[in-house]
Enzyme design. Structure first.
Site, short mmCIF file in Angstrom:
data_model
loop_
_atom_site.label_atom_id
_atom_site.label_comp_id
_atom_site.label_asym_id
_atom_site.label_seq_id
_atom_site.Cartn_x
_atom_site.Cartn_y
_atom_site.Cartn_z
CG ASP A 15 -2.02 1.08 1.08
OD1 ASP A 15 -1.71 2.15 0.52
OD2 ASP A 15 -3.15 0.84 1.54
CE1 TYR B 171 -7.28 10.13 0.77
CE2 TYR B 171 -8.39 9.00 -1.03
CZ TYR B 171 -7.98 9.04 0.29
OH TYR B 171 -8.25 7.96 1.11
C1 LIG Z 1 -5.37 6.83 3.18
C2 LIG Z 1 -5.22 5.34 3.19
C3 LIG Z 1 -6.26 4.51 2.76
C4 LIG Z 1 -7.59 5.10 2.33
O1 LIG Z 1 -8.39 4.21 1.65
P1 LIG Z 1 -9.71 4.73 0.95
O2 LIG Z 1 -10.30 3.54 0.35
O3 LIG Z 1 -9.32 5.80 -0.02
O4 LIG Z 1 -10.58 5.34 2.00
C5 LIG Z 1 -6.05 3.15 2.73
N1 LIG Z 1 -4.87 2.61 3.15
C6 LIG Z 1 -3.86 3.39 3.59
C7 LIG Z 1 -2.58 2.77 4.01
C8 LIG Z 1 -4.01 4.77 3.64
O5 LIG Z 1 -3.02 5.54 4.09
#
Ligand SMILES: *Cc1c(COP(=O)(O)O)cnc(C)c1O
Length: 429
Positions: A214, A239
């Site tokens: 991630d 974002y």
């Molecule tokens: C910001 C973030 C998310 C956000 O996921 P969304 O599906 O966009 O809400 C997921 N995983 C990590 C590690 C993040 O930092």
């Protein structure tokens, strides 16, 4: 709210100010700040790692898409660029993460992309059903993969850390021939620890597992070389450091050699080899398009383009160099000014092992955060239970910002200005 006390006004008389000004003067990326909208020159925004600023070009770019592509061209726009937009934007983003053309698509949310890729990895796991992560990962990521692992008859193992540093050796020790997938945040959301991506990828491969990174808190701030490391899968937000706007579509990466081996568990029409054949049988597209789901969010993709382009234009290596300098300056200001007031440094100190944000620990972190926002005009993030997180987004954060933020923080604590704020946290922090 009472008017901000005079002590929280300009901080140009405080130690460290001239140094900050000097760093800003020497900063080759400083002109990029003017490419972003700034409506309040007195606000210090240290949350670009959670929601990046609005690029100046974005409103006109979106308006052109709304009026020209939607309003005028109507459905013809699908043949005039919309159909390939998710893969086109993916190709533009690809160099930031060490990916090649045809390896990235921008679609859905990070959570949904994680579900698709982790689900695909488990299905390809040939009986292996364990997934390994760490306790620094974004809890939502752990929830998504835990559910998938359970459904596959396996389980998620969460390797314990010291709360700051990735438990690399313990993760390596947890790998055996039951493990289908290792999934980690490359840069962790709270401490900002950044994994050695190549090392963990190699360890996963040695155990016969796939690896899914991630990159939400890395992309646009930390250079990532998925291709060089041979990493299998990745997801991440647009974002945050990519400034794509609230809820902008996320990206996913699948290494080219794996694309025809892995199957998207959401087998919808945008992943079909022939979407307009309307065949009742699903045959996945032969390439990255098989990991799409439904109709691409065109207006959100248009909104995401200028922010991605700005990061590519600035260059990820220059961005990383500034990020390191900002963090080093922040750490020095913390040592001089905030450590004596009881704030602890709860992030790595090794510049190679951290991203572009850092967290400070304090028992009164929530009240301090509120006072920073309401009185100090400094926007950080509170992260439960005891962290104030400061994100230093290299294209929009100056060294004077860091100086002002740390100085105002210090003055709030010295004067007890945080004490009247409620101790009870709100739902959104
Ligand atoms: C910001 C973030 C998310 C956000 O996921 P969304 O599906 O966009 O809400 C997921 N995983 C990590 C590690 C993040 O930092």
């Amino acid at each position: 709210m009472p008017a901000p006390p005079a002590a929280l006004g300009p901080c140009d008389d405080a130690p460290g100010y001239e140094e900050a000004v000097g760093f800003d003067r020497a900063d080759a990326l400083a002109p990029f700040r003017d490419r972003f909208v700034e409506t309040d020159g007195d606000l210090v925004y240290l949350d670009g790692n959670s929601l990046g600023r609005l690029p100046v070009r974005t409103p006109d770019h979106v308006t052109a898409a709304v009026e020209g592509e939607w309003g005028d061209r109507l459905i013809r726009s699908w043949k005039e660029g919309w159909w390939e937009l998710a893969t086109d934007v993916g190709d533009r983003l690809a160099p930031l993460i060490g990916a090649g053309p045809g390896e990235v698509v921008v679609a859905d949310s990070t959570s949904v992309n994680l579900y698709k890729l982790a689900g695909a990895a488990l299905a390809a796991g040939a009986g292996r059903a364990r997934v390994v992560t760490d306790d620094l990962n974004f809890p939502s990521d752990a929830h998504v993969v835990a559910g998938l692992a359970r459904a596959a008859g396996g389980r998620l193992d969460i390797v314990a850390s010291d709360g700051i540093h990735g438990p690399v050796e313990q993760i390596e020790a947890a790998l055996d021939d039951d493990v289908a997938l290792v999934t980690l945040s490359h840069t962790t959301f709270k401490s900002g620890y950044t994994y050695d991506l190549a090392r963990v990828t190699a360890a996963a491969h040695a155990a016969g597992a796939l690896v899914l990174w991630d990159l939400s808190h890395s992309v646009g701030a930390v250079p990532v070389d998925l291709g060089g490391a041979g990493a299998d899968l990745a997801v991440g937000c647009t974002y945050k450091y990519l400034n794509g706007g609230p809820g902008s579509p996320a990206f996913l990466y699948v290494r080219r050699e794996l694309q025809d081996r892995l199957v998207n568990p959401i087998s919808a029409w945008w992943g079909h080899a022939d979407p307009f054949g309307f065949d009742l049988a699903h045959s996945p597209a032969p390439d990255i398009r098989r990991f799409q789901t439904g109709t691409a969010p065109i207006l959100s993709l248009r909104a995401a383009e200028p922010g991605i382009d700005l990061v590519v234009e600035a260059g990820i290596d220059a961005i990383r160099a500034k990020s390191r300098a900002l963090l080093a300056f922040f750490e020095a200001r913390w040592r001089d000014r905030l450590a004596p007031l009881g704030l602890t440094w709860t992030s790595p100190t090794d510049p190679d092992r951290r991203g572009s944000h850092a967290s400070l620990g304090h028992d009164d972190a929530w009240r301090l955060t509120q006072a920073m926002i309401e009185l100090g005009r400094v926007i950080p993030d509170y992260r439960a239970p005891d962290s104030v997180r400061l994100g230093l987004s290299p294209l929009t954060t100056s060294f004077v910002d860091v100086h002002t933020a740390t100085e105002r923080m210090a003055r709030i604590l010295e004067l007890g200005l945080h004490e009247p704020f409620p101790a009870e946290a709100t739902v959104v922090t």
